[in-house]
Motif scaffolding. Sequence first.
Motif, PDB file in Angstrom:
ATOM      1  N   VAL A  21       0.857  -1.186   0.000  1.00 28.90           N
ATOM      2  CA  VAL A  21       0.000   0.000   0.000  1.00 28.90           C
ATOM      3  C   VAL A  21       0.893   1.236   0.000  1.00 28.90           C
ATOM      4  O   VAL A  21       2.065   1.184   0.401  1.00 28.90           O
ATOM      5  CB  VAL A  21      -0.976   0.048   1.189  1.00 28.90           C
ATOM      6  CG1 VAL A  21      -2.061  -1.000   1.066  1.00 28.90           C
ATOM      7  CG2 VAL A  21      -0.239  -0.082   2.505  1.00 28.90           C
ATOM      8  N   CYS A  22       0.304   2.371  -0.380  1.00 33.06           N
ATOM      9  CA  CYS A  22       1.063   3.581  -0.714  1.00 33.06           C
ATOM     10  C   CYS A  22       2.034   4.044   0.369  1.00 33.06           C
ATOM     11  O   CYS A  22       3.250   4.005   0.197  1.00 33.06           O
ATOM     12  CB  CYS A  22       0.107   4.726  -1.041  1.00 33.06           C
ATOM     13  SG  CYS A  22      -1.077   4.370  -2.343  1.00 33.06           S
ATOM     14  N   SER A  23       1.512   4.554   1.485  1.00 36.62           N
ATOM     15  CA  SER A  23       2.345   5.244   2.467  1.00 36.62           C
ATOM     16  C   SER A  23       3.414   4.331   3.057  1.00 36.62           C
ATOM     17  O   SER A  23       4.581   4.726   3.183  1.00 36.62           O
ATOM     18  CB  SER A  23       1.475   5.819   3.585  1.00 36.62           C
ATOM     19  OG  SER A  23       0.519   6.713   3.087  1.00 36.62           O
ATOM     20  N   ALA A  24       3.022   3.120   3.435  1.00 32.76           N
ATOM     21  CA  ALA A  24       3.989   2.205   4.057  1.00 32.76           C
ATOM     22  C   ALA A  24       5.118   1.859   3.095  1.00 32.76           C
ATOM     23  O   ALA A  24       6.286   1.781   3.488  1.00 32.76           O
ATOM     24  CB  ALA A  24       3.269   0.939   4.513  1.00 32.76           C
TER      25      ALA A  24
ATOM     26  N   TYR B  10      -1.784   2.746   4.713  1.00 32.49           N
ATOM     27  CA  TYR B  10      -1.860   4.048   4.064  1.00 32.49           C
ATOM     28  C   TYR B  10      -2.346   5.101   5.061  1.00 32.49           C
ATOM     29  O   TYR B  10      -3.128   4.816   5.977  1.00 32.49           O
ATOM     30  CB  TYR B  10      -2.762   4.001   2.834  1.00 32.49           C
ATOM     31  CG  TYR B  10      -4.245   3.948   3.112  1.00 32.49           C
ATOM     32  CD1 TYR B  10      -4.999   5.122   3.181  1.00 32.49           C
ATOM     33  CD2 TYR B  10      -4.890   2.733   3.275  1.00 32.49           C
ATOM     34  CE1 TYR B  10      -6.363   5.074   3.428  1.00 32.49           C
ATOM     35  CE2 TYR B  10      -6.255   2.676   3.505  1.00 32.49           C
ATOM     36  CZ  TYR B  10      -6.984   3.842   3.592  1.00 32.49           C
ATOM     37  OH  TYR B  10      -8.331   3.791   3.842  1.00 32.49           O
ATOM     38  N   LEU B  11      -1.867   6.327   4.916  1.00 27.05           N
ATOM     39  CA  LEU B  11      -2.227   7.410   5.817  1.00 27.05           C
ATOM     40  C   LEU B  11      -3.550   8.028   5.392  1.00 27.05           C
ATOM     41  O   LEU B  11      -3.748   8.365   4.220  1.00 27.05           O
ATOM     42  CB  LEU B  11      -1.139   8.482   5.838  1.00 27.05           C
ATOM     43  CG  LEU B  11       0.220   8.047   6.405  1.00 27.05           C
ATOM     44  CD1 LEU B  11       1.197   9.216   6.401  1.00 27.05           C
ATOM     45  CD2 LEU B  11       0.081   7.474   7.805  1.00 27.05           C
ATOM     46  N   SER B  12      -4.425   8.202   6.342  1.00 26.78           N
ATOM     47  CA  SER B  12      -5.725   8.821   6.115  1.00 26.78           C
ATOM     48  C   SER B  12      -5.769  10.149   6.865  1.00 26.78           C
ATOM     49  O   SER B  12      -5.735  10.151   8.104  1.00 26.78           O
ATOM     50  CB  SER B  12      -6.856   7.909   6.604  1.00 26.78           C
ATOM     51  OG  SER B  12      -8.082   8.598   6.637  1.00 26.78           O
ATOM     52  N   PRO B  13      -5.851  11.276   6.169  1.00 28.52           N
ATOM     53  CA  PRO B  13      -5.880  12.567   6.861  1.00 28.52           C
ATOM     54  C   PRO B  13      -7.112  12.742   7.731  1.00 28.52           C
ATOM     55  O   PRO B  13      -7.072  13.479   8.726  1.00 28.52           O
ATOM     56  CB  PRO B  13      -5.858  13.583   5.712  1.00 28.52           C
ATOM     57  CG  PRO B  13      -6.367  12.830   4.518  1.00 28.52           C
ATOM     58  CD  PRO B  13      -5.904  11.429   4.709  1.00 28.52           C
TER      59      PRO B  13
ATOM     60  N   HIS C 228       2.460  11.737   0.391  1.00 30.18           N
ATOM     61  CA  HIS C 228       1.668  10.772   1.157  1.00 30.18           C
ATOM     62  C   HIS C 228       2.426  10.174   2.342  1.00 30.18           C
ATOM     63  O   HIS C 228       2.222   9.011   2.701  1.00 30.18           O
ATOM     64  CB  HIS C 228       1.142   9.664   0.241  1.00 30.18           C
ATOM     65  CG  HIS C 228      -0.142   9.061   0.759  1.00 30.18           C
ATOM     66  ND1 HIS C 228      -0.771   7.999   0.145  1.00 30.18           N
ATOM     67  CD2 HIS C 228      -0.918   9.378   1.827  1.00 30.18           C
ATOM     68  CE1 HIS C 228      -1.867   7.680   0.810  1.00 30.18           C
ATOM     69  NE2 HIS C 228      -1.977   8.512   1.842  1.00 30.18           N
ATOM     70  N   LEU C 229       3.303  10.990   2.937  1.00 30.30           N
ATOM     71  CA  LEU C 229       4.014  10.565   4.141  1.00 30.30           C
ATOM     72  C   LEU C 229       3.814  11.559   5.275  1.00 30.30           C
ATOM     73  O   LEU C 229       4.669  11.699   6.143  1.00 30.30           O
ATOM     74  CB  LEU C 229       5.509  10.372   3.834  1.00 30.30           C
ATOM     75  CG  LEU C 229       5.841   9.165   2.962  1.00 30.30           C
ATOM     76  CD1 LEU C 229       7.317   9.127   2.624  1.00 30.30           C
ATOM     77  CD2 LEU C 229       5.418   7.864   3.649  1.00 30.30           C
TER      78      LEU C 229
END
Length: 470
Positions: free
Chosen positions: A70-73, A92-95, A128-129
């Motif tokens: 997944v994206c962020s990781a 993934y990070l969710s704002p 995305h970090l």
Amino acid sequence: MLRLLIAVGAILVVGSPLLAERPNIIMIVADDHAPWAFGAAGHPDARTPNMDRLCREGARLTNCFVATPVCSASRAALMTSRYPTETGITDYLSPERMPDLGLDPALPVWPRLLSAAGYRTALIGKWHLGETDRCHPTKFGYDLFTGFRHGGMTSQNPLVEIDGTEQRVAGWTPDILTDHALQFLEENGDGRPFCLSLHFWAPHANAHKIDNDRTWLPLSAADFGRFRDLDPQVPQPDFPDLDIPRVKRMTREYLGAIASVDRNIGRVLQALDDRKLAANTIVIYTSDHGYNLGHHGIWHKGNGRWILKNNRGARPNLWDHSLRTPTIIRWPGQIQPGTVIDRCVTFLDWFPTILEMAGMARPKDITLRGRSFLPLLQGKKTNWDDDVFVQYRMWDWNQNAADLRAFRTPRWKLVRDFHNAGQDELYYLANDPKELNNLTDSVDPQVMAVKAKLNDRLQKAMQAIGDTTK
């Protein structure tokens, strides 16, 4: 300042080239590009002439794996050469759910080391970090950032942070990002080496929907026109209850989004040729993870979803289609054109590899989990371990909160879910490379022995990095 100069001197290789002789580096990272979805990989419907050109002129790595699909990781692992449980970003990070979480600026990252060694550095595109100022890309060694800190975007008229201010920009998102990348190249042709990270949003699906379904549209006619009426290949058409019309519609749009990335890669390559920079510029192309479109009856990546007539629910996974990325590297004079490398490398290996490419020694006081694969690229003999350890710890609010680990060898692969009982998987990759036959419940003594051995190696890999389950 003196301390910084001492640190820089410590990471330069003795006898390495002068700063002006070091190679430029352009690292292009797409989002959600599957390893099967480009021409050189053999897909009959993909149209990727510029990716294919890079393969002819450089090396294609057929077994490059992410640390988490997944994206962020995955991006955190790429930056740090540390596993997701070590960076604290395992999904993934969710704002909306975790607005303050991001990559720790105290962690060593390769852009900061390149900048300290004299490289001009820029990130154009997706970060995305972390969205807070504390986690801004310029805190990690990038001299310039133009793009978007968050993960969700659109293929047209995006909000882009430019000179610290977010503004709506009219046009196609891949074209806009490439415009800024070309501007950076234009402004940095004075002989000082540069490192440009160009992170496309495509071919990620848009945040918005059409007819209550995810879509990659709108796409430009130049990119989608050839796919609009395509009857695309379906990878597993006999999968029970597969929603084939939906698979085909998504595939058409997905291939069009990939074409938008490829077309803009062509613009970058042309700019390098026009400015006579190609001979001393390393061009890297990869994606933050792989992708499924009908494979195993799902679409998406590690946080996959069923694409069945009667089921659109979650299917977390660590299948190779989610883990493996398209990976191409061109370095004139250093990499033999047309090279194909089948050895297994991971995103943890990018940090030490990029340092060695830049003529910089691996810092002794920094923990890096990866190893440089530059000798593989140069065709040198080297001892190489092809085993791969992978993590995916989902946030408790995401899908079924799976806590997945996998240990993969060239012949076997074990997947454990430590949060959901009865979800383990075992594949004999030597005879089942598509991972269609789960052997985890086999009572064959030889299979049971292999499973026990792989589980032991998986547990040791977890212990080596202090990885504990939920």
